[in-house]
Design a protein around this motif. Structure first.
Motif, PDB file in Angstrom:
ATOM      1  N   PRO A 181       0.841  -1.385  -0.116  1.00 35.18           N
ATOM      2  CA  PRO A 181       0.273  -0.010   0.016  1.00 35.18           C
ATOM      3  C   PRO A 181       0.765   1.337  -0.146  1.00 35.18           C
ATOM      4  CG  PRO A 181      -0.957  -1.614   1.472  1.00 35.18           C
ATOM      5  CD  PRO A 181       0.457  -2.198   1.122  1.00 35.18           C
ATOM      6  N   VAL A 182       0.655   2.219  -0.843  1.00 35.56           N
ATOM      7  CA  VAL A 182       1.430   3.311  -1.169  1.00 35.56           C
ATOM      8  C   VAL A 182       0.763   4.591   0.035  1.00 35.56           C
ATOM      9  CG1 VAL A 182      -0.190   4.369  -2.825  1.00 35.56           C
ATOM     10  CG2 VAL A 182       2.150   5.129  -2.771  1.00 35.56           C
ATOM     11  N   SER A 183       1.750   5.180   0.569  1.00 37.45           N
ATOM     12  CA  SER A 183       1.449   6.231   1.391  1.00 37.45           C
ATOM     13  C   SER A 183       1.379   7.466   0.736  1.00 37.45           C
ATOM     14  CB  SER A 183       2.504   6.232   2.578  1.00 37.45           C
ATOM     15  OG  SER A 183       3.821   6.726   2.091  1.00 37.45           O
ATOM     16  N   PRO A 184       0.798   8.783   1.467  1.00 35.30           N
ATOM     17  CA  PRO A 184       0.818   9.889   1.024  1.00 35.30           C
ATOM     18  C   PRO A 184       2.274  10.498   0.524  1.00 35.30           C
ATOM     19  CG  PRO A 184      -1.071   9.785   2.291  1.00 35.30           C
ATOM     20  CD  PRO A 184      -0.200   8.589   2.475  1.00 35.30           C
ATOM     21  N   ASP A 185       2.900  10.157   1.409  1.00 34.29           N
ATOM     22  CA  ASP A 185       4.414  10.685   1.254  1.00 34.29           C
ATOM     23  C   ASP A 185       5.099  10.299   0.192  1.00 34.29           C
ATOM     24  OD1 ASP A 185       4.069  12.545   3.636  1.00 34.29           O
ATOM     25  OD2 ASP A 185       5.286  11.169   4.761  1.00 34.29           O
ATOM     26  N   GLU A 186       4.782   8.856  -0.045  1.00 31.07           N
ATOM     27  CA  GLU A 186       5.522   8.130  -1.260  1.00 31.07           C
ATOM     28  C   GLU A 186       4.968   8.900  -2.519  1.00 31.07           C
ATOM     29  OE1 GLU A 186       6.740   3.758   0.411  1.00 31.07           O
ATOM     30  OE2 GLU A 186       4.624   4.458   0.054  1.00 31.07           O
ATOM     31  N   LEU A 187       3.682   9.345  -2.559  1.00 28.71           N
ATOM     32  CA  LEU A 187       3.093  10.009  -3.924  1.00 28.71           C
ATOM     33  C   LEU A 187       3.726  11.327  -3.893  1.00 28.71           C
ATOM     34  CD1 LEU A 187      -0.423   8.443  -3.842  1.00 28.71           C
ATOM     35  CD2 LEU A 187       1.399   7.709  -5.220  1.00 28.71           C
TER      36      LEU A 187
ATOM     37  N   GLY B 201       3.787  13.752 -17.945  1.00 29.97           N
ATOM     38  CA  GLY B 201       3.614  15.210 -18.109  1.00 29.97           C
ATOM     39  C   GLY B 201       2.525  15.455 -18.806  1.00 29.97           C
ATOM     40  N   LEU B 202       1.412  15.550 -18.310  1.00 30.18           N
ATOM     41  CA  LEU B 202       0.173  15.789 -18.846  1.00 30.18           C
ATOM     42  C   LEU B 202      -0.592  17.088 -19.071  1.00 30.18           C
ATOM     43  CD1 LEU B 202      -1.561  12.236 -17.873  1.00 30.18           C
ATOM     44  CD2 LEU B 202      -0.351  12.882 -19.984  1.00 30.18           C
ATOM     45  N   PHE B 203       0.338  18.033 -18.586  1.00 35.35           N
ATOM     46  CA  PHE B 203      -0.503  19.374 -18.459  1.00 35.35           C
ATOM     47  C   PHE B 203      -0.782  19.825 -19.740  1.00 35.35           C
ATOM     48  CE2 PHE B 203      -0.451  24.054 -19.089  1.00 35.35           C
ATOM     49  CZ  PHE B 203      -1.230  24.385 -18.218  1.00 35.35           C
ATOM     50  N   GLY B 204      -0.043  20.042 -20.722  1.00 41.32           N
ATOM     51  CA  GLY B 204      -0.427  20.625 -22.210  1.00 41.32           C
ATOM     52  C   GLY B 204      -1.427  19.680 -22.789  1.00 41.32           C
ATOM     53  N   VAL B 205      -1.599  18.368 -22.443  1.00 40.07           N
ATOM     54  CA  VAL B 205      -2.637  17.550 -23.325  1.00 40.07           C
ATOM     55  C   VAL B 205      -3.944  17.739 -22.395  1.00 40.07           C
ATOM     56  CG1 VAL B 205      -3.468  15.138 -23.052  1.00 40.07           C
ATOM     57  CG2 VAL B 205      -1.318  15.467 -23.797  1.00 40.07           C
ATOM     58  N   LEU B 206      -4.104  18.030 -21.245  1.00 39.39           N
ATOM     59  CA  LEU B 206      -5.233  18.170 -20.485  1.00 39.39           C
ATOM     60  C   LEU B 206      -5.681  19.748 -20.712  1.00 39.39           C
ATOM     61  CD1 LEU B 206      -4.813  16.277 -17.189  1.00 39.39           C
ATOM     62  CD2 LEU B 206      -5.971  15.494 -19.306  1.00 39.39           C
TER      63      LEU B 206
ATOM     64  N   LEU C  69       5.653  12.440  -6.908  1.00 37.87           N
ATOM     65  CA  LEU C  69       5.209  12.199  -8.142  1.00 37.87           C
ATOM     66  C   LEU C  69       4.289  13.579  -8.432  1.00 37.87           C
ATOM     67  CD1 LEU C  69       4.664  10.359 -10.639  1.00 37.87           C
ATOM     68  CD2 LEU C  69       2.939   9.293  -9.563  1.00 37.87           C
ATOM     69  N   ALA C  70       3.654  14.012  -7.426  1.00 37.42           N
ATOM     70  CA  ALA C  70       2.466  15.065  -7.563  1.00 37.42           C
ATOM     71  C   ALA C  70       3.248  16.318  -7.778  1.00 37.42           C
ATOM     72  CB  ALA C  70       1.792  14.991  -6.200  1.00 37.42           C
ATOM     73  N   LEU C  71       4.193  16.702  -7.399  1.00 33.93           N
ATOM     74  CA  LEU C  71       5.122  17.764  -7.108  1.00 33.93           C
ATOM     75  C   LEU C  71       6.103  17.970  -8.041  1.00 33.93           C
ATOM     76  CD1 LEU C  71       5.329  18.528  -3.380  1.00 33.93           C
ATOM     77  CD2 LEU C  71       3.764  19.113  -4.562  1.00 33.93           C
ATOM     78  N   VAL C  72       6.818  16.734  -8.401  1.00 31.28           N
ATOM     79  CA  VAL C  72       7.808  16.834  -9.532  1.00 31.28           C
ATOM     80  C   VAL C  72       7.391  16.426 -10.751  1.00 31.28           C
ATOM     81  CG1 VAL C  72      10.391  16.270  -9.971  1.00 31.28           C
ATOM     82  CG2 VAL C  72       9.711  16.677  -7.761  1.00 31.28           C
TER      83      VAL C  72
ATOM     84  N   ASP D  56      10.696   7.492  -9.545  1.00 33.75           N
ATOM     85  CA  ASP D  56      11.454   7.468  -8.433  1.00 33.75           C
ATOM     86  C   ASP D  56      11.183   8.323  -7.414  1.00 33.75           C
ATOM     87  OD1 ASP D  56      13.715   7.643  -6.901  1.00 33.75           O
ATOM     88  OD2 ASP D  56      15.214   7.328  -8.158  1.00 33.75           O
ATOM     89  N   PRO D  57      10.655   7.838  -6.189  1.00 32.41           N
ATOM     90  CA  PRO D  57      10.310   9.005  -5.073  1.00 32.41           C
ATOM     91  C   PRO D  57      11.291  10.023  -4.610  1.00 32.41           C
ATOM     92  CG  PRO D  57       9.524   6.527  -4.641  1.00 32.41           C
ATOM     93  CD  PRO D  57      10.643   6.507  -5.888  1.00 32.41           C
ATOM     94  N   LYS D  58      12.605   9.539  -4.833  1.00 33.44           N
ATOM     95  CA  LYS D  58      13.728  10.433  -4.586  1.00 33.44           C
ATOM     96  C   LYS D  58      13.955  11.317  -5.532  1.00 33.44           C
ATOM     97  CE  LYS D  58      16.582   7.049  -3.541  1.00 33.44           C
ATOM     98  NZ  LYS D  58      15.692   5.770  -3.953  1.00 33.44           N
TER      99      LYS D  58
END
Length: 259
Positions: free
Chosen positions: A8-14, A134-139, A17-20, A85-87
């Protein structure tokens, strides 16, 4: 449901991915526990992992995680495998290169969905050969098309050539009944590849004017199969055509494989 390396993935591990927002993925529709084009999906992940992270990917390990995530769902669903890569650090992305495997599962809609209306928009994806996150432009283009009354965007390159849709490849049926795939920088979709292996076609440059003059047009991806285009801009297109019927039958006849 979401797991990271089978746990199970934790919020910290995500958070990274959300910010970078650096990584790549593939999405696979699962029907009756099997996946059409599974080897092609694994090939994509392997190729893109090398391109994005400079690392090898153990696809047997990935398949183990997918099997684990699918232990329970019986209805059609879409499983997405994201490699990141979470790091990874925004200031030093070159230091990252230890890919982790995020697996998520969501329900799948009926196939094929209703025909879509596409608005042509000038747009070229970054690194189109990689299915990256990297889906910003697409969305953004999709949102703009929807605000204008359409369902999605059809990308037109700077040279005026049709390439693809936001999350789908586009194909056409010319007035002779031949399937035409645009020759342009596009994401090599798995559904498109399966159809190209099994149905006669040609690959050629397609201008927007030529696209609007085709006998039919369709979108393809793993979630929708073969979906007719009802319109490009203000040009209406037939949504019923014998070639579209054959393409759908061809795709649905592709045997699935269990992960």
């Amino acid at each position: 449901m979401a797991t990271l390396n089978g746990k199970p993935v934790s919020p910290d591990e995500l958070l990274t991915l959300a910010l970078v927002n650096v990584g790549h993925f593939t999405s696979m529709r699962v029907d009756d526990g099997s996946i059409r084009g599974l080897p092609l999906h694994m090939e994509r992940l392997t190729k893109d992992c090398k391109a994005v992270w400079g690392a090898d990917l153990d696809t047997e390990r990935v398949r183990d995680f997918v099997r684990q995530a699918l232990d329970g769902p019986t209805q059609p669903c879409v499983v997405r495998v994201t490699i990141y890569d979470p790091k990874v650090d925004m200031g030093h992305p070159a230091d990252a290169g230890e890919p982790h495997v995020l697996v998520t599962v969501r329900g799948a809609g009926a196939m094929p969905p209703a025909p879509l209306r596409a608005r042509s928009m000038l747009y070229e994806r970054d690194l189109p050969e990689v299915k990256h996150v990297g889906l910003f432009g697409v969305l953004h283009t999709r949102r703009s098309a929807q605000l204008a009354g359409f369902d999605d965007a059809l990308f037109i390159g700077r040279e005026g050539l049709v390439s693809e849709g936001g999350t789908w490849n586009v194909g056409f049926v010319d007035q002779n009944g031949t399937v035409v795939w645009p020759q342009a920088p596009v994401l090599p979709g798995v559904t498109m590849a399966l159809l190209q292996q099994r149905a006669e076609h040609r690959i050629a440059t397609v201008t927007l004017e030529q696209a609007k003059g085709m006998a039919a047009a369709f979108a393809t991806n793993t979630s929708i199969g073969v979906r007719a285009l009802a319109a490009i801009d203000d040009t209406e297109l037939p949504t019923e055509h014998p070639v579209l019927d054959r393409l759908r039958e061809t795709y649905l006849s592709v045997p699935g494989e269990r992960p």
